[in-house]
Design a protein around this motif. Sequence first.
Motif, PDB file in Angstrom:
ATOM      1  N   TRP A   1       1.256   4.467  -2.915  1.00  0.00           N
ATOM      2  CA  TRP A   1       1.070   5.913  -2.727  1.00  0.00           C
ATOM      3  C   TRP A   1       2.340   6.689  -3.053  1.00  0.00           C
TER       4      TRP A   1
ATOM      5  N   VAL B   1       0.843  -1.200   0.000  1.00  0.00           N
ATOM      6  CA  VAL B   1       0.000   0.000   0.000  1.00  0.00           C
ATOM      7  C   VAL B   1       0.879   1.251   0.000  1.00  0.00           C
TER       8      VAL B   1
ATOM      9  N   GLY C   1      -6.843  -3.005  -4.037  1.00  0.00           N
ATOM     10  CA  GLY C   1      -7.558  -3.472  -2.852  1.00  0.00           C
ATOM     11  C   GLY C   1      -8.292  -4.781  -3.076  1.00  0.00           C
ATOM     12  N   GLU C   2      -8.260  -5.299  -4.311  1.00  0.00           N
ATOM     13  CA  GLU C   2      -8.944  -6.567  -4.657  1.00  0.00           C
ATOM     14  C   GLU C   2     -10.421  -6.479  -4.261  1.00  0.00           C
ATOM     15  N   MET C   3     -11.079  -5.426  -4.729  1.00  0.00           N
ATOM     16  CA  MET C   3     -12.438  -5.128  -4.253  1.00  0.00           C
ATOM     17  C   MET C   3     -13.536  -5.904  -4.970  1.00  0.00           C
TER      18      MET C   3
ATOM     19  N   GLN D   1      -7.437  -8.153   1.103  1.00  0.00           N
ATOM     20  CA  GLN D   1      -8.379  -7.206   0.507  1.00  0.00           C
ATOM     21  C   GLN D   1      -8.436  -5.964   1.379  1.00  0.00           C
ATOM     22  N   TYR D   2      -8.418  -4.818   0.741  1.00  0.00           N
ATOM     23  CA  TYR D   2      -8.474  -3.556   1.475  1.00  0.00           C
ATOM     24  C   TYR D   2      -9.607  -2.718   0.923  1.00  0.00           C
ATOM     25  N   ASP D   3     -10.370  -2.083   1.807  1.00  0.00           N
ATOM     26  CA  ASP D   3     -11.419  -1.208   1.267  1.00  0.00           C
ATOM     27  C   ASP D   3     -10.841   0.182   0.994  1.00  0.00           C
TER      28      ASP D   3
ATOM     29  N   PHE E   1      -9.629   2.482   3.886  1.00  0.00           N
ATOM     30  CA  PHE E   1      -8.374   2.007   4.462  1.00  0.00           C
ATOM     31  C   PHE E   1      -7.199   2.447   3.593  1.00  0.00           C
ATOM     32  N   LEU E   2      -7.323   2.242   2.286  1.00  0.00           N
ATOM     33  CA  LEU E   2      -6.233   2.616   1.369  1.00  0.00           C
ATOM     34  C   LEU E   2      -5.986   4.120   1.388  1.00  0.00           C
TER      35      LEU E   2
END
Lengths: 186, 20
Positions: free
Chosen positions: A42, A38, A108-110, B4-6, B9-10
């Motif tokens: 950014w 993450v 995020g693999e949403m 998995q991140y929502d 959160f990111l």
Amino acid sequence: EHITKHPLQNRWALWFFKNDKSKTWQDNLRLVTKFDTVEDFWALYSHIQLASKLTSGCDYSLFKDGIEPMWEDNWNKHGGRWLITLAKQQRRTELDRFWLETLLCLIGEMFCDYSDDVCGAVINIRAKGDKIAIWTREAENRDGVIHIGRVYKEHLGLSSKVVIGYQAHADTATKSGSLMKSRFIV
Amino acid sequence: GKKQYDRDFLLDFQFMPACI
């Protein structure tokens, strides 16, 4: 103090395409960098130009490591894309937000169980209207394609009146724009 | 399990300094 970065499910590669007509399409496509946390996402995002500041003819692509951002790649050739076409004035108002939401959906693999079907995403900066698309691996995988489309549309905040379409790459490669048919819509 | 991140959160990491 040791600080652990937050690992992503996948390693991702950012590609940049700059249209130089004196070179071949492949020569114009450059791998920028890869990341798998993450924090590193950014760091990259804040370091590069916003999409809206790129010149016409440029693309960014974000794909899973090992998948090249072209139809011909084995991971893409049976797949297709959920395509968002933007009006000219949306470059100023919505383009950067849509692209960031697209990137967050990917890293995020949403898409829950169907995240494995996602190959990557592409943004095309064009004078006649910009485009953003999420590419998936298998155009015949109806359940996955529809789920990804619904979740994507929700994340972009598009109203239920807006319809987006999914095009198979095989159709895009052989048909002209006006004949392009969407395999699915949401 | 899957990482998995929502969205929120990111986004919390967007302006976090790389080194503390």
